[in-house]
Write a protein that holds these residues in place. Sequence first.
Motif, mmCIF file in Angstrom:
data_model
loop_
_atom_site.group_PDB
_atom_site.id
_atom_site.type_symbol
_atom_site.label_atom_id
_atom_site.label_comp_id
_atom_site.label_asym_id
_atom_site.label_seq_id
_atom_site.Cartn_x
_atom_site.Cartn_y
_atom_site.Cartn_z
ATOM 1 N N GLU A 18 0.831 -1.207 0.000
ATOM 2 C CA GLU A 18 0.000 0.000 0.000
ATOM 3 C C GLU A 18 0.868 1.260 0.000
ATOM 4 O O GLU A 18 0.592 2.211 -0.734
ATOM 5 C CB GLU A 18 -0.927 0.006 1.217
ATOM 6 C CG GLU A 18 -1.843 1.210 1.269
ATOM 7 C CD GLU A 18 -2.749 1.211 2.489
ATOM 8 O OE1 GLU A 18 -3.647 2.055 2.518
ATOM 9 O OE2 GLU A 18 -2.559 0.381 3.403
ATOM 10 N N PHE A 19 1.919 1.273 0.803
ATOM 11 C CA PHE A 19 2.846 2.405 0.838
ATOM 12 C C PHE A 19 3.474 2.611 -0.539
ATOM 13 O O PHE A 19 3.552 3.740 -1.045
ATOM 14 C CB PHE A 19 3.941 2.154 1.882
ATOM 15 C CG PHE A 19 4.946 3.257 1.981
ATOM 16 C CD1 PHE A 19 4.736 4.340 2.818
ATOM 17 C CD2 PHE A 19 6.117 3.214 1.235
ATOM 18 C CE1 PHE A 19 5.673 5.363 2.907
ATOM 19 C CE2 PHE A 19 7.053 4.229 1.306
ATOM 20 C CZ PHE A 19 6.825 5.311 2.153
ATOM 21 N N ARG A 21 2.355 1.633 -3.486
ATOM 22 C CA ARG A 21 1.341 2.097 -4.454
ATOM 23 C C ARG A 21 1.013 3.578 -4.247
ATOM 24 O O ARG A 21 0.822 4.316 -5.216
ATOM 25 C CB ARG A 21 0.081 1.243 -4.353
ATOM 26 C CG ARG A 21 0.251 -0.144 -4.921
ATOM 27 C CD ARG A 21 -1.051 -0.951 -4.845
ATOM 28 N NE ARG A 21 -0.889 -2.281 -5.334
ATOM 29 C CZ ARG A 21 -0.936 -2.642 -6.621
ATOM 30 N NH1 ARG A 21 -1.150 -1.729 -7.542
ATOM 31 N NH2 ARG A 21 -0.775 -3.907 -6.973
ATOM 32 N N ASP A 22 0.953 4.010 -3.003
ATOM 33 C CA ASP A 22 0.703 5.426 -2.725
ATOM 34 C C ASP A 22 1.848 6.293 -3.239
ATOM 35 O O ASP A 22 1.620 7.379 -3.773
ATOM 36 C CB ASP A 22 0.502 5.663 -1.222
ATOM 37 C CG ASP A 22 -0.866 5.216 -0.736
ATOM 38 O OD1 ASP A 22 -1.778 5.033 -1.568
ATOM 39 O OD2 ASP A 22 -1.030 5.061 0.493
ATOM 40 N N ARG A 25 1.511 6.525 -6.914
ATOM 41 C CA ARG A 25 0.385 7.403 -7.249
ATOM 42 C C ARG A 25 0.817 8.864 -7.324
ATOM 43 O O ARG A 25 0.313 9.635 -8.130
ATOM 44 C CB ARG A 25 -0.740 7.230 -6.226
ATOM 45 C CG ARG A 25 -2.024 7.971 -6.573
ATOM 46 C CD ARG A 25 -3.063 7.861 -5.471
ATOM 47 N NE ARG A 25 -2.593 8.326 -4.176
ATOM 48 C CZ ARG A 25 -2.402 9.617 -3.859
ATOM 49 N NH1 ARG A 25 -2.633 10.557 -4.741
ATOM 50 N NH2 ARG A 25 -1.980 9.951 -2.653
ATOM 51 N N GLU A 30 -0.528 12.511 -9.450
ATOM 52 C CA GLU A 30 -0.318 13.859 -8.918
ATOM 53 C C GLU A 30 0.717 14.669 -9.707
ATOM 54 O O GLU A 30 0.880 15.848 -9.458
ATOM 55 C CB GLU A 30 0.099 13.795 -7.448
ATOM 56 C CG GLU A 30 -0.898 13.091 -6.552
ATOM 57 C CD GLU A 30 -2.225 13.823 -6.432
ATOM 58 O OE1 GLU A 30 -2.227 15.061 -6.476
ATOM 59 O OE2 GLU A 30 -3.262 13.144 -6.299
#
Length: 88
Positions: A18-19, A21-22, A25, A30
């Motif tokens: 999750e870290f 993938r963030d 992202r 962004e």
Amino acid sequence: MSEIEQDVPRRKRRFSEEFKRDAVRLVVEEGYTFKAAAAAVGVGDQSLRAWHAKFAPVPLPCGEDASVAELEREILKKATAYFAKESL
């Protein structure tokens, strides 16, 4: 490097999927550069590039009936966006 720093073994940090993938992202959605996104999350930019290769979505193809001019235009748009992000 001081004597104290030389005696302390460096531990390999582990990050959750999750870290990772963030972090990816930040680049994909962004518009961060790899360098800026890596600094923001506190990792090396080579680690972030590896995560990007693993987790970034695959770009959609132009289509089978696309002309060469359309394909060239798509490549140029993507290259322009890429280099604009990297120059920030």
